[in-house]
Design a protein around this motif. Structure first.
Motif, mmCIF file in Angstrom:
data_model
loop_
_atom_site.group_PDB
_atom_site.id
_atom_site.type_symbol
_atom_site.label_atom_id
_atom_site.label_comp_id
_atom_site.label_asym_id
_atom_site.label_seq_id
_atom_site.Cartn_x
_atom_site.Cartn_y
_atom_site.Cartn_z
ATOM 1 N N SER A 20 0.821 -1.217 0.000
ATOM 2 C CA SER A 20 0.000 0.000 0.000
ATOM 3 C C SER A 20 0.851 1.262 0.000
ATOM 4 O O SER A 20 1.848 1.339 0.718
ATOM 5 C CB SER A 20 -0.850 0.052 1.263
ATOM 6 N N THR A 42 -7.181 -3.373 -9.222
ATOM 7 C CA THR A 42 -7.782 -4.586 -8.657
ATOM 8 C C THR A 42 -8.113 -4.422 -7.172
ATOM 9 O O THR A 42 -8.997 -5.095 -6.659
ATOM 10 C CB THR A 42 -6.875 -5.815 -8.866
ATOM 11 N N ALA A 44 -9.558 -1.880 -5.979
ATOM 12 C CA ALA A 44 -10.923 -1.322 -5.969
ATOM 13 C C ALA A 44 -11.953 -2.446 -6.062
ATOM 14 O O ALA A 44 -13.032 -2.369 -5.454
ATOM 15 C CB ALA A 44 -11.093 -0.343 -7.131
ATOM 16 N N TYR A 46 -11.576 -5.555 -4.848
ATOM 17 C CA TYR A 46 -11.671 -6.195 -3.530
ATOM 18 C C TYR A 46 -12.390 -5.286 -2.533
ATOM 19 O O TYR A 46 -13.138 -5.756 -1.670
ATOM 20 C CB TYR A 46 -10.276 -6.604 -3.028
ATOM 21 N N ARG A 47 -12.178 -3.989 -2.677
ATOM 22 C CA ARG A 47 -12.900 -3.043 -1.815
ATOM 23 C C ARG A 47 -14.401 -3.097 -2.132
ATOM 24 O O ARG A 47 -15.241 -3.016 -1.232
ATOM 25 C CB ARG A 47 -12.373 -1.623 -2.030
ATOM 26 N N VAL A 106 -11.040 -4.943 4.309
ATOM 27 C CA VAL A 106 -10.781 -5.526 2.985
ATOM 28 C C VAL A 106 -9.769 -6.674 3.019
ATOM 29 O O VAL A 106 -9.899 -7.630 2.237
ATOM 30 C CB VAL A 106 -10.371 -4.416 1.969
ATOM 31 N N SER A 107 -8.804 -6.646 3.924
ATOM 32 C CA SER A 107 -7.802 -7.728 3.936
ATOM 33 C C SER A 107 -8.447 -9.062 4.304
ATOM 34 O O SER A 107 -8.115 -10.102 3.706
ATOM 35 C CB SER A 107 -6.663 -7.404 4.903
ATOM 36 N N SER A 110 -10.578 -10.241 1.290
ATOM 37 C CA SER A 110 -9.779 -10.635 0.122
ATOM 38 C C SER A 110 -8.931 -11.877 0.389
ATOM 39 O O SER A 110 -8.350 -12.435 -0.544
ATOM 40 C CB SER A 110 -8.919 -9.468 -0.372
ATOM 41 N N GLY A 138 -2.022 -4.319 -8.475
ATOM 42 C CA GLY A 138 -2.573 -5.004 -7.309
ATOM 43 C C GLY A 138 -1.508 -5.607 -6.427
ATOM 44 O O GLY A 138 -0.500 -4.965 -6.111
ATOM 45 N N ARG A 139 -1.772 -6.841 -5.975
ATOM 46 C CA ARG A 139 -0.844 -7.514 -5.054
ATOM 47 C C ARG A 139 -0.336 -8.834 -5.621
ATOM 48 O O ARG A 139 0.738 -9.295 -5.252
ATOM 49 C CB ARG A 139 -1.539 -7.815 -3.703
ATOM 50 N N ASP A 140 -1.150 -9.465 -6.495
ATOM 51 C CA ASP A 140 -0.829 -10.815 -6.982
ATOM 52 C C ASP A 140 -0.956 -10.886 -8.502
ATOM 53 O O ASP A 140 -1.207 -11.957 -9.050
ATOM 54 C CB ASP A 140 -1.793 -11.839 -6.347
ATOM 55 N N ARG A 185 -1.790 -3.837 7.432
ATOM 56 C CA ARG A 185 -2.477 -4.335 6.235
ATOM 57 C C ARG A 185 -1.505 -5.111 5.339
ATOM 58 O O ARG A 185 -1.847 -6.166 4.813
ATOM 59 C CB ARG A 185 -3.124 -3.162 5.478
ATOM 60 N N ARG A 192 -1.496 -14.180 3.940
ATOM 61 C CA ARG A 192 -2.653 -15.051 3.654
ATOM 62 C C ARG A 192 -2.188 -16.239 2.806
ATOM 63 O O ARG A 192 -1.178 -16.153 2.088
ATOM 64 C CB ARG A 192 -3.758 -14.261 2.945
HETATM 65 N N1 LIG Z 1 -4.565 -7.884 -6.400
HETATM 66 C C1 LIG Z 1 -5.020 -7.497 -5.180
HETATM 67 C C2 LIG Z 1 -5.354 -6.179 -4.931
HETATM 68 C C3 LIG Z 1 -5.826 -5.833 -3.684
HETATM 69 N N2 LIG Z 1 -5.983 -6.790 -2.748
HETATM 70 C C4 LIG Z 1 -6.563 -6.498 -1.426
HETATM 71 C C5 LIG Z 1 -5.522 -6.281 -0.369
HETATM 72 C C6 LIG Z 1 -5.505 -4.803 -0.156
HETATM 73 O O1 LIG Z 1 -5.219 -4.465 1.185
HETATM 74 C C7 LIG Z 1 -6.915 -4.387 -0.549
HETATM 75 C C8 LIG Z 1 -7.110 -2.982 -1.030
HETATM 76 O O2 LIG Z 1 -6.173 -2.691 -2.055
HETATM 77 P P1 LIG Z 1 -5.735 -1.173 -2.371
HETATM 78 O O3 LIG Z 1 -6.958 -0.424 -2.756
HETATM 79 O O4 LIG Z 1 -5.139 -0.620 -1.122
HETATM 80 O O5 LIG Z 1 -4.762 -1.305 -3.493
HETATM 81 O O6 LIG Z 1 -7.331 -5.304 -1.532
HETATM 82 C C9 LIG Z 1 -5.630 -8.076 -3.008
HETATM 83 O O7 LIG Z 1 -5.766 -8.951 -2.135
HETATM 84 N N3 LIG Z 1 -5.162 -8.416 -4.226
#
Ligand SMILES: Nc1ccn([C@H]2C[C@H](O)[C@@H](COP(=O)(O)O)O2)c(=O)n1
Ligand SMILES: Nc1ncnc2c1ncn2[C@@H]1O[C@H](COP(=O)(O)OP(=O)(O)OP(=O)(O)O)[C@@H](O)[C@H]1O
Length: 231
Positions: A20, A42, A44, A46-47, A106-107, A110, A138-140, A185, A192
């Motif tokens: 983040s 992405t 957004a 999950y949010r 959100v964590s 998700s 995103g994250r993944d 976060r 996870r």
């Molecule tokens: N590819 C993703 C994108 C986001 N998330 C989850 C984990 C984050 O804390 C949450 C919010 O994302 P942000 O708006 O801060 O970019 O969404 C995920 O698991 N995988």
């Protein structure tokens, strides 16, 4: 878009991941706009599914309850980098998904595998239908969603820099509290079981701590153009 499109000869898929506040959204939007590509946030999505759970009284700390209804909401993402949109069952949720309540929940949502399967399918379908290519952040994305992406970037920055950036956005919010919330976060997202926040082996890491946003954008555009030239 015309100038950007002229800079882009073939469709290109770009994955931008990172913790983040490292600048993923700002960078991805600017890169997509300059190169005439689509853009997908992405986080957004999950949010948005988290917002739906909260609005419908689902206990977001109960993975079975979340899993049981993960297929219900219809989430639609608009991928124009100049005007990204997100709706749930036809409702514009671009504002409500940014509240501290949704950020705090959100964590957990998700992390539920049924949620990830649903959202990953949406993401792959949007990427496949992007005519000129897409920047997905995103994250993944580089590890799981689009492992064959043409370019993979992993953005990082010190927790202090990230907290300072976020506190600048949220006037009056304490930097130390913001720093702690970011770290918490990131820890949840990284630990996870199902597709955690992680750098893909073939991703290029860019530390943005001491770079301006314009410098990061230029750096990412250069990496994309180098990759395209080598194809
Ligand atoms: N590819 C993703 C994108 C986001 N998330 C989850 C984990 C984050 O804390 C949450 C919010 O994302 P942000 O708006 O801060 O970019 O969404 C995920 O698991 N995988
Ligand atoms: N290199 C940079 N230098 C200074 N500020 C930046 C830089 N990159 C982004 N910012 C600012 O930092 C804040 C967070 O950026 P952004 O929302 O793009 O991060 P993010 O990685 O997408 O965060 P999240 O995952 O929480 O959505 C924004 O206010 C943005 O303008």
């Amino acid at each position: 878009m015309e100038n950007g499109a002229a800079r882009t000869a073939q469709p290109v898929i770009v994955a931008i991941d990172g913790p983040s506040g490292t600048g993923k959204s700002s960078t991805s939007k600017a890169v997509a706009a300059q190169l005439g590509l689509s853009y997908l946030d992405t986080g957004a999505q999950y949010r948005a599914i988290t917002w739906w759970m909260v609005t419908n009284g689902i206990d977001t700390e109960d993975p079975s309850a979340v899993a049981a209804v993960a297929g219900k909401p219809e989430i639609v993402s608009g991928t124009d980098p100049a005007h990204p949109t997100i709706t749930v069952d036809g409702v514009d949720v671009s504002g409500p998904i940014r509240t501290p309540e949704i950020t705090a929940k959100v964590s957990a949502v998700s992390a539920v595998p049924e949620v990830r399967a649903r959202i990953t399918e949406l993401q792959r379908s949007l990427a496949a239908s992007a005519k000129n290519g897409i920047v997905v952040e995103g994250r993944d994305i580089g590890t799981t969603v689009l492992p064959d992406a043409d370019v993979k970037i992993f953005l990082t920055a010190s927790p202090e820099a990230r907290a300072a950036r976020r506190s600048g956005e949220l006037k009056g919010v304490d930097v130390e509290a913001t720093r702690e919330a970011l770290i918490k976060r990131d820890a949840a997202d990284s630990s996870r079981k199902t597709s955690p926040l992680a750098k893909a082996e073939d991703a290029i890491e860019v530390d943005t701590t001491d770079l301006t946003l314009a410098q990061v954008v230029e750096c990412v555009i250069t990496l994309i153009e180098e990759k395209r030239a080598a194809k």
